[in-house]
Enzyme design. Structure first.
Site, mmCIF file in Angstrom:
data_model
loop_
_atom_site.group_PDB
_atom_site.id
_atom_site.type_symbol
_atom_site.label_atom_id
_atom_site.label_comp_id
_atom_site.label_asym_id
_atom_site.label_seq_id
_atom_site.Cartn_x
_atom_site.Cartn_y
_atom_site.Cartn_z
ATOM 1 N N HIS A 59 0.828 -1.210 0.000
ATOM 2 C CA HIS A 59 0.000 0.000 0.000
ATOM 3 C C HIS A 59 0.869 1.271 0.000
ATOM 4 O O HIS A 59 0.753 2.125 -0.885
ATOM 5 C CB HIS A 59 -0.927 -0.001 1.227
ATOM 6 C CG HIS A 59 -1.813 1.203 1.328
ATOM 7 N ND1 HIS A 59 -3.113 1.212 0.890
ATOM 8 C CD2 HIS A 59 -1.571 2.456 1.793
ATOM 9 C CE1 HIS A 59 -3.641 2.399 1.090
ATOM 10 N NE2 HIS A 59 -2.729 3.193 1.641
ATOM 11 N N GLU A 60 1.766 1.362 0.968
ATOM 12 C CA GLU A 60 2.612 2.564 1.040
ATOM 13 C C GLU A 60 3.535 2.626 -0.179
ATOM 14 O O GLU A 60 3.834 3.707 -0.687
ATOM 15 C CB GLU A 60 3.425 2.586 2.340
ATOM 16 C CG GLU A 60 2.587 2.581 3.637
ATOM 17 C CD GLU A 60 1.520 3.662 3.711
ATOM 18 O OE1 GLU A 60 1.733 4.764 3.153
ATOM 19 O OE2 GLU A 60 0.460 3.398 4.320
ATOM 20 N N HIS A 94 1.724 4.448 -2.874
ATOM 21 C CA HIS A 94 1.812 5.909 -2.705
ATOM 22 C C HIS A 94 3.189 6.384 -3.148
ATOM 23 O O HIS A 94 3.339 7.406 -3.824
ATOM 24 C CB HIS A 94 1.643 6.291 -1.224
ATOM 25 C CG HIS A 94 0.225 6.287 -0.728
ATOM 26 N ND1 HIS A 94 -0.777 7.022 -1.302
ATOM 27 C CD2 HIS A 94 -0.354 5.648 0.326
ATOM 28 C CE1 HIS A 94 -1.913 6.840 -0.620
ATOM 29 N NE2 HIS A 94 -1.675 6.001 0.372
ATOM 30 N N GLU A 123 -4.984 7.829 -3.054
ATOM 31 C CA GLU A 123 -5.386 6.570 -2.426
ATOM 32 C C GLU A 123 -5.720 5.522 -3.485
ATOM 33 O O GLU A 123 -5.529 4.331 -3.264
ATOM 34 C CB GLU A 123 -6.580 6.852 -1.504
ATOM 35 C CG GLU A 123 -6.713 5.961 -0.314
ATOM 36 C CD GLU A 123 -5.487 5.958 0.592
ATOM 37 O OE1 GLU A 123 -5.124 4.860 1.054
ATOM 38 O OE2 GLU A 123 -4.879 7.029 0.831
#
Ligand code: ZN
Length: 498
Positions: free
Chosen positions: A264-265, A268, A294
């Protein structure tokens, strides 16, 4: 370049240096500062932030922005600088309508309120937080009346996180989604469930760090322009495309949590690392739209990371790094990472129930700002909605209305952007398959970087230049719709749960 621009550039670059220093300090506060050093470090952070604030609200900066906004000056600037001047001027105009003493009251209310929320959550006692929440709501309404006189408060708030996505569009897609999800969820929950106890064991945090590195590199996050650290809650901080930092949290009894936070990170981070170099040192060098940002982290985490084929080429390597996983077949692993269950906590929710957690928050925010529902009634409203959508009732407010931090500092209107991100993802998935062919095949062949490059080219390079609805139009050639996400859910979970 004009003399005005040179003067602007000099001042703007000072502001950016102050901001970078302040960001570095907040990075340090979350990842490295010892408890006893916290106060000194945060004092220094406050000093640098307020220096930057006074430069950016100075008469000199205002005058420079005003003259650069004249068409003949503006048209001579690069695309990134035009964006910068317009954005800063708009911000300056809005902020200048907020009286200084009101602003200071709001800042001190926010920090008192965050503390009260922390205490309320620890003791599961909503009454500790309630008076602060009441004041925050009042002040938020007042703040919006200053910055955007005559506009509906909740529209102003939504616009702050996902510009151009008004509540009419959000209502439409959220109810589309709700209608499709509720029956699908009932079917999934009636089917036999995977056995989570298979995963009981000890997973060495140092080995988990190696898995994180493998995953980050695999999806295309550059460790030469990025770095990793640990913090209680994972987050991403970008200084520039050449210095993007992600954090993670490693639990010895749970290997999955850190893997999915890494992906997830990493998503980003990949966004930040791939913004066009021409936009460096402008306001467009990162994307301020939370839904779009997101959508990228959630695309990597869910659309790719929870796909069986993502793991096919790398699961044996991961089993080598975490030998406890050798007992678990790829099929069992995939069932567990897609385990759908009704749960209380949003951040632990699977991808199918997650939208309902957001819809509950969105409806409560509307109750607050549109129906003026009294604060004292919010916990029971929360519990009613949990029962209605997820058929469970929290046993206390800590696992109910007090669980998230967002409302404690007045970040109303933020939640919908998480779900908008997933809805965009359904649309991006279709666009990618149209251009590159089946995602399953690409992933199974270990060609994930082709997908990353597609995202780099179609989305990341533009940084903050394009509004969310323009991103959808340019990338998908379609208007916002929840149908692609529903189709993805239906196909995937019918297969997984037969
Ligand atoms: Zn995120």
């Amino acid at each position: 370049m004009s003399q005005t621009f040179d003067q602007f550039q000099a001042l703007y670059s000072r502001i950016r240096h102050f901001n970078r220093a302040a960001t570095l300090m907040s990075w340090d506060l979350y990842t490295a500062t010892p408890k006893n050093g916290y106060q000194d470090m945060s004092d220094t952070l406050t000093y640098f932030s307020s220096e930057s604030f006074s430069l950016s609200t100075s008469d000199e900066f205002r005058a420079l922005l005003t003259s650069l906004s004249q068409p003949e000056e503006l048209n001579a600037l690069s695309e990134g600088m035009q964006y910068t001047v317009k954005k800063l001027k708009k911000q300056m105009e809005k902020n200048s309508r907020i009286p200084k003493d009101f602003y200071e009251e709001l800042i001190s209310l926010q920090s008192a309120s965050m503390q009260a929320w922390g205490e309320a959550k620890r003791t599961a006692d909503f009454s500790i937080f309630a008076p602060y929440l009441e004041k925050l709501i009042d002040k938020t309404i007042q703040r919006c009346a200053y910055t955007d006189p005559g506009k509906d408060t909740y529209e102003v708030l939504l616009d702050e996180y996902e510009e151009g996505m008004d509540s009419a569009s959000i209502d439409r897609v959220f109810s589309e989604l709700k209608e499709g999800l509720v029956p699908l969820l009932d079917q999934i929950l009636a089917a036999p469930q995977p056995d989570s106890s298979l995963f009981k064991g000890y997973y060495d945090p140092d080995a988990q760090k190696k898995v994180q590195e493998l995953l980050l590199t695999y999806i295309g996050f550059s460790l030469e322009s990025g770095t990793v650290a640990e913090s209680e809650h994972p987050f991403t901080l970008g200084f520039s495309k050449h210095d993007v930092r992600v954090t993670n949290h490693f639990r010895p009894d749970d290997p999955l949590c850190a893997m999915f936070s890494a992906i997830h990170e990493g998503g980003h981070g990949i966004f930040e690392q791939n913004v066009d170099s021409a936009l460096q040192n402008t306001e467009a060098d990162d994307c301020p739209f939370m839904g779009v940002h997101e959508s990228q982290s959630r695309f990597f985490e869910n659309m790719l990371g929870r796909n069986r084929n993502f793991w096919l080429p790398i699961y044996p390597q991961i089993q080598e790094l975490l030998p406890e996983l050798k007992r678990i077949s790829l099929d069992d692993f995939v069932r567990e990472i897609n385990h759908v269950k009704n749960s209380f906590i949003r951040t632990d929710a699977d991808e199918v129930t997650y939208p309902l957690h957001i819809i509950i928050r969105y409806e409560i925010e509307q109750a607050i700002f549109r129906d003026h529902t009294p604060v004292s009634e919010l916990p029971s409203l929360w519990n009613q909605k949990m029962q209605q959508y997820l058929h469970i009732t929290p046993s206390n407010d800590a696992e109910g209305i007090l669980q998230d931090m967002h409302w404690s500092d007045g970040s109303f209107g933020y939640f919908p952007s998480y779900l908008l991100g997933s809805i965009y993802d359904g649309m991006f998935l279709q666009a990618i398959e149209h251009d590159l062919g089946s995602i399953d095949e690409l992933l199974a062949a270990g060609r994930i970087l082709e997908i990353t490059h597609w995202l780099n080219e179609k989305i990341h390079r533009y940084g903050g230049l394009r509004l969310p609805k323009d991103v959808l139009r340019e990338v998908c050639h379609k208007e916002l719709s929840a149908q692609p996400l529903l189709t993805y859910f239906r196909e995937k979970y019918t297969k997984l749960y037969q």
